[in-house]
Design a protein around this motif. Structure first.
Motif, PDB file in Angstrom:
ATOM      1  N   ILE B 164      -1.327   1.143   5.489  1.00 45.51           N
ATOM      2  CA  ILE B 164      -2.094   0.514   4.409  1.00 45.51           C
ATOM      3  C   ILE B 164      -3.509   1.055   4.465  1.00 45.51           C
ATOM      4  O   ILE B 164      -4.165   0.994   5.518  1.00 45.51           O
ATOM      5  CB  ILE B 164      -2.061  -1.023   4.544  1.00 45.51           C
ATOM      6  CG1 ILE B 164      -0.647  -1.506   4.249  1.00 45.51           C
ATOM      7  CG2 ILE B 164      -3.051  -1.674   3.610  1.00 45.51           C
ATOM      8  CD1 ILE B 164      -0.407  -2.913   4.605  1.00 45.51           C
ATOM      9  N   GLN B 165      -3.935   1.552   3.345  1.00 43.43           N
ATOM     10  CA  GLN B 165      -5.249   2.177   3.292  1.00 43.43           C
ATOM     11  C   GLN B 165      -6.340   1.165   3.621  1.00 43.43           C
ATOM     12  O   GLN B 165      -6.342   0.058   3.090  1.00 43.43           O
ATOM     13  CB  GLN B 165      -5.465   2.719   1.886  1.00 43.43           C
ATOM     14  CG  GLN B 165      -6.372   3.923   1.862  1.00 43.43           C
ATOM     15  CD  GLN B 165      -6.512   4.465   0.461  1.00 43.43           C
ATOM     16  OE1 GLN B 165      -5.965   3.930  -0.473  1.00 43.43           O
ATOM     17  NE2 GLN B 165      -7.268   5.526   0.344  1.00 43.43           N
ATOM     18  N   GLY B 166      -7.224   1.561   4.490  1.00 37.92           N
ATOM     19  CA  GLY B 166      -8.354   0.698   4.803  1.00 37.92           C
ATOM     20  C   GLY B 166      -8.059  -0.357   5.844  1.00 37.92           C
ATOM     21  O   GLY B 166      -8.904  -1.157   6.173  1.00 37.92           O
ATOM     22  N   SER B 171       2.979  -1.314   6.083  1.00 41.17           N
ATOM     23  CA  SER B 171       3.909  -2.147   5.311  1.00 41.17           C
ATOM     24  C   SER B 171       5.263  -1.457   5.307  1.00 41.17           C
ATOM     25  O   SER B 171       5.354  -0.246   5.124  1.00 41.17           O
ATOM     26  CB  SER B 171       3.413  -2.353   3.890  1.00 41.17           C
ATOM     27  OG  SER B 171       3.657  -1.224   3.107  1.00 41.17           O
ATOM     28  N   THR B 173       8.886  -1.112   3.601  1.00 41.71           N
ATOM     29  CA  THR B 173       9.500  -1.358   2.292  1.00 41.71           C
ATOM     30  C   THR B 173      10.947  -0.902   2.304  1.00 41.71           C
ATOM     31  O   THR B 173      11.241   0.230   2.684  1.00 41.71           O
ATOM     32  CB  THR B 173       8.747  -0.576   1.194  1.00 41.71           C
ATOM     33  OG1 THR B 173       7.365  -0.722   1.401  1.00 41.71           O
ATOM     34  CG2 THR B 173       9.112  -1.077  -0.187  1.00 41.71           C
ATOM     35  N   GLN B 203      13.133  -4.054  -4.505  1.00 42.67           N
ATOM     36  CA  GLN B 203      12.524  -3.754  -3.214  1.00 42.67           C
ATOM     37  C   GLN B 203      12.053  -5.018  -2.512  1.00 42.67           C
ATOM     38  O   GLN B 203      11.821  -6.039  -3.139  1.00 42.67           O
ATOM     39  CB  GLN B 203      11.377  -2.768  -3.369  1.00 42.67           C
ATOM     40  CG  GLN B 203      10.128  -3.335  -4.017  1.00 42.67           C
ATOM     41  CD  GLN B 203       8.943  -2.402  -3.853  1.00 42.67           C
ATOM     42  OE1 GLN B 203       9.091  -1.202  -3.789  1.00 42.67           O
ATOM     43  NE2 GLN B 203       7.766  -2.973  -3.760  1.00 42.67           N
ATOM     44  N   ASP B 204      11.949  -4.875  -1.200  1.00 44.26           N
ATOM     45  CA  ASP B 204      11.418  -5.960  -0.387  1.00 44.26           C
ATOM     46  C   ASP B 204      10.368  -5.341   0.520  1.00 44.26           C
ATOM     47  O   ASP B 204      10.612  -4.305   1.140  1.00 44.26           O
ATOM     48  CB  ASP B 204      12.546  -6.608   0.424  1.00 44.26           C
ATOM     49  CG  ASP B 204      12.041  -7.807   1.202  1.00 44.26           C
ATOM     50  OD1 ASP B 204      11.147  -8.494   0.692  1.00 44.26           O
ATOM     51  OD2 ASP B 204      12.540  -8.045   2.314  1.00 44.26           O
ATOM     52  N   ALA B 205       9.203  -5.940   0.545  1.00 39.97           N
ATOM     53  CA  ALA B 205       8.122  -5.390   1.363  1.00 39.97           C
ATOM     54  C   ALA B 205       7.697  -6.413   2.407  1.00 39.97           C
ATOM     55  O   ALA B 205       7.616  -7.603   2.111  1.00 39.97           O
ATOM     56  CB  ALA B 205       6.948  -5.025   0.476  1.00 39.97           C
ATOM     57  N   LYS B 206       7.483  -5.937   3.605  1.00 40.86           N
ATOM     58  CA  LYS B 206       7.004  -6.823   4.678  1.00 40.86           C
ATOM     59  C   LYS B 206       5.809  -6.144   5.357  1.00 40.86           C
ATOM     60  O   LYS B 206       5.690  -4.930   5.371  1.00 40.86           O
ATOM     61  CB  LYS B 206       8.114  -7.074   5.709  1.00 40.86           C
ATOM     62  CG  LYS B 206       9.297  -7.867   5.178  1.00 40.86           C
ATOM     63  CD  LYS B 206       9.214  -9.294   5.638  1.00 40.86           C
ATOM     64  CE  LYS B 206      10.417 -10.152   5.366  1.00 40.86           C
ATOM     65  NZ  LYS B 206      11.172  -9.976   4.192  1.00 40.86           N
ATOM     66  N   PHE B 207       4.987  -6.969   5.924  1.00 43.39           N
ATOM     67  CA  PHE B 207       3.742  -6.510   6.516  1.00 43.39           C
ATOM     68  C   PHE B 207       3.918  -6.370   8.027  1.00 43.39           C
ATOM     69  O   PHE B 207       4.386  -7.298   8.679  1.00 43.39           O
ATOM     70  CB  PHE B 207       2.698  -7.580   6.212  1.00 43.39           C
ATOM     71  CG  PHE B 207       1.311  -7.109   6.249  1.00 43.39           C
ATOM     72  CD1 PHE B 207       0.849  -6.216   5.306  1.00 43.39           C
ATOM     73  CD2 PHE B 207       0.447  -7.569   7.210  1.00 43.39           C
ATOM     74  CE1 PHE B 207      -0.459  -5.791   5.328  1.00 43.39           C
ATOM     75  CE2 PHE B 207      -0.858  -7.146   7.231  1.00 43.39           C
ATOM     76  CZ  PHE B 207      -1.317  -6.255   6.285  1.00 43.39           C
ATOM     77  N   GLU B 267      -0.219  -0.731 -12.891  1.00 38.78           N
ATOM     78  CA  GLU B 267      -0.863  -1.776 -12.107  1.00 38.78           C
ATOM     79  C   GLU B 267      -1.868  -2.524 -12.961  1.00 38.78           C
ATOM     80  O   GLU B 267      -2.555  -1.931 -13.786  1.00 38.78           O
ATOM     81  CB  GLU B 267      -1.595  -1.130 -10.938  1.00 38.78           C
ATOM     82  CG  GLU B 267      -0.667  -0.674  -9.847  1.00 38.78           C
ATOM     83  CD  GLU B 267      -1.426  -0.018  -8.725  1.00 38.78           C
ATOM     84  OE1 GLU B 267      -2.574   0.384  -8.943  1.00 38.78           O
ATOM     85  OE2 GLU B 267      -0.857   0.085  -7.644  1.00 38.78           O
ATOM     86  N   GLU B 268      -1.961  -3.794 -12.708  1.00 36.85           N
ATOM     87  CA  GLU B 268      -2.943  -4.593 -13.417  1.00 36.85           C
ATOM     88  C   GLU B 268      -4.122  -4.823 -12.476  1.00 36.85           C
ATOM     89  O   GLU B 268      -3.994  -5.538 -11.479  1.00 36.85           O
ATOM     90  CB  GLU B 268      -2.319  -5.921 -13.844  1.00 36.85           C
ATOM     91  CG  GLU B 268      -3.174  -6.675 -14.824  1.00 36.85           C
ATOM     92  CD  GLU B 268      -2.691  -8.080 -15.045  1.00 36.85           C
ATOM     93  OE1 GLU B 268      -3.490  -8.912 -15.457  1.00 36.85           O
ATOM     94  OE2 GLU B 268      -1.502  -8.334 -14.779  1.00 36.85           O
ATOM     95  N   VAL B 269      -5.225  -4.177 -12.768  1.00 39.06           N
ATOM     96  CA  VAL B 269      -6.408  -4.287 -11.910  1.00 39.06           C
ATOM     97  C   VAL B 269      -7.370  -5.284 -12.535  1.00 39.06           C
ATOM     98  O   VAL B 269      -7.667  -5.216 -13.724  1.00 39.06           O
ATOM     99  CB  VAL B 269      -7.100  -2.916 -11.741  1.00 39.06           C
ATOM    100  CG1 VAL B 269      -8.265  -3.027 -10.783  1.00 39.06           C
ATOM    101  CG2 VAL B 269      -6.128  -1.873 -11.277  1.00 39.06           C
TER     102      VAL B 269
END
Lengths: 134, 273
Positions: B164-166, B171, B173, B203-207, B267-269
């Motif tokens: 993850i950037q920063g 993550s 996926t 998809q399923d994403a986990k941290f 993406e909604e920013v």
């Protein structure tokens, strides 16, 4: 005539409420200041803008800081993540130190630790730069 | 006024009578795959025998003495070794008995179609799997006016870990993408009334925060794939074949729907100042 005015008001309220519901994060806060919690009032550092985006179901936040002074400033920050109900989620973060040089713009960014996080607060603390809270 | 209402009602009744929802049978998604298998065979055989014999006799008398001895040794050993390795490939065909429930569900939701049950393909000879006409003639789609024949073009699982950037974190996926080709075939005339490819993804994403071990939610991924495939397939089917509307949709409508489907992926920013 009066009935029409009332109807228009009601319609206006409905539109505003609908927009607030759709907006999600931005609906809860009108400005970046609502997302920032300062320990004291910082004189030289200010949060200019905050970008929020949901990537892979995780909330990504990037804040744009500006040092308006010519002196280098020490800043500590951390993020507080909140769920839909306004409760904190995830473990409490440690304070992260950042040095912001004179007139420098600095980006700080973070990713929510859990997917349940839908809102956030940025806690900022600059020990040499704090005035009295207003 | 009454006359107008009566006229409207009559026209509604007439259009209702003119439009009869076509019965469509949806097949399971057929697939064809080249399977390669590696083989390694080792066969060893060894046989040995040892035979030894000895005889000795002695004779002694007043006048003579004789001694006789005989010995023999017979050894035999035989071994054989055989080793072979290689790959052999074959084409596997079959039907994926998943992912079509949501296609049927979305078709039913539209109210334009009626869905009938198709008999599953259980014959051992899988060569005829793609022969839709033969399957129609065999009566595998009883009562259906049309058959929505689907076949898998691509199916791919992805398990990725990305930084993850920063943040000094990762993550994980798990995602699945399924693309299927669909053909809507008239069971009487064998005319293709609609043809399109539809995609389903989930998809399923986990941290990952260092030492934690995560188990990905495979059921959620499969469910998302099925639902998005159903939505996409039903939408395209409606665009190309809608008997309630008569004429097909204009190109501008199709383009706008395509644009809306692609813009929803952006993406909604949110920017706060």
């Amino acid at each position: 005539m009066k009935r029409t005015t009332n109807f228009r008001r009601l319609l206006g309220c409905l539109v505003v409420t609908a927009a607030a519901l759709v907006g999600g994060v931005d609906a809860q806060a009108a400005s970046a200041a609502d997302k920032v919690e300062q320990l004291g009032q910082m004189r030289s550092l200010e949060v200019q803008s905050i970008r929020i985006v949901r990537r892979n179901d995780f909330l990504n936040v990037q804040a744009d800081l500006l040092n308006t002074d010519r002196q280098t400033q020490q800043l500590f920050y951390r993020f507080k993540w909140l769920d839909n109900a306004g409760f904190t989620v995830g473990a409490e973060e440690g304070w992260k130190p950042v040095i912001v040089y004179g007139n420098q713009k600095k980006l700080i960014e973070a990713v929510a630790p859990v997917q349940a996080a839908t809102d956030f607060r940025i806690e900022l603390h600059s020990p040499d730069n704090n005035g009295r809270p207003q | 006024m009454k006359l107008i209402i009566a006229g409207l009602l009559t026209s509604l009744c007439l259009t209702g009578a003119a439009f009869a929802a076509p019965k469509i049978a949806v097949t399971d998604l057929s697939y064809e795959e080249r399977v390669q298998e590696y083989f390694h065979v080792v066969a060893a055989h060894s046989k040995s025998s040892l035979k030894a014999s000895a005889s000795h006799s002695a004779r002694d008398s007043d006048f003579s003495s004789s001694e006789r001895g005989r010995s023999s040794l017979n050894a035999k050993s035989e071994s054989s070794y055989y080793e072979a390795e290689g790959t052999y490939s074959y084409i596997e065909r079959g039907e994926l008995r998943k992912f079509t429930a949501d296609v049927k569900g979305e078709m039913l939701k539209s109210g334009i179609y009626r869905v009938t049950t198709a008999k599953p393909y259980t014959a051992k000879n899988m060569e005829k799997l793609y022969d839709v006409i033969a399957r129609i003639k065999q009566g595998m789609y009883p009562g259906a006016d049309y058959v929505l024949f689907g076949s898998v073009s691509s199916i791919q699982w992805r398990d990725e870990i990305n930084p993850i950037q920063g943040a000094n974190k990762y993550s994980q996926t798990l995602s699945l993408e399924l693309v299927a080709d669909f053909n809507l075939i008239n069971t009487k005339t064998y005319e293709v009334k609609a043809a399109f490819s539809a995609m389903g993804e989930g998809q399923d994403a986990k941290f990952l925060t260092g030492n934690n071990r995560v188990v990905m939610n495979r059921g959620k991924v499969v469910s998302e794939v099925s639902k998005s495939l159903g939505l996409d397939a039903a939408r395209q089917l409606e665009e190309q074949f809608d008997p309630s509307r008569g004429a097909g949709t204009s190109r501008s409508t199709r383009e706008s729907s395509f644009k809306s489907s692609t813009s929803s992926m952006e993406e909604e920013v949110i920017i706060l100042r």
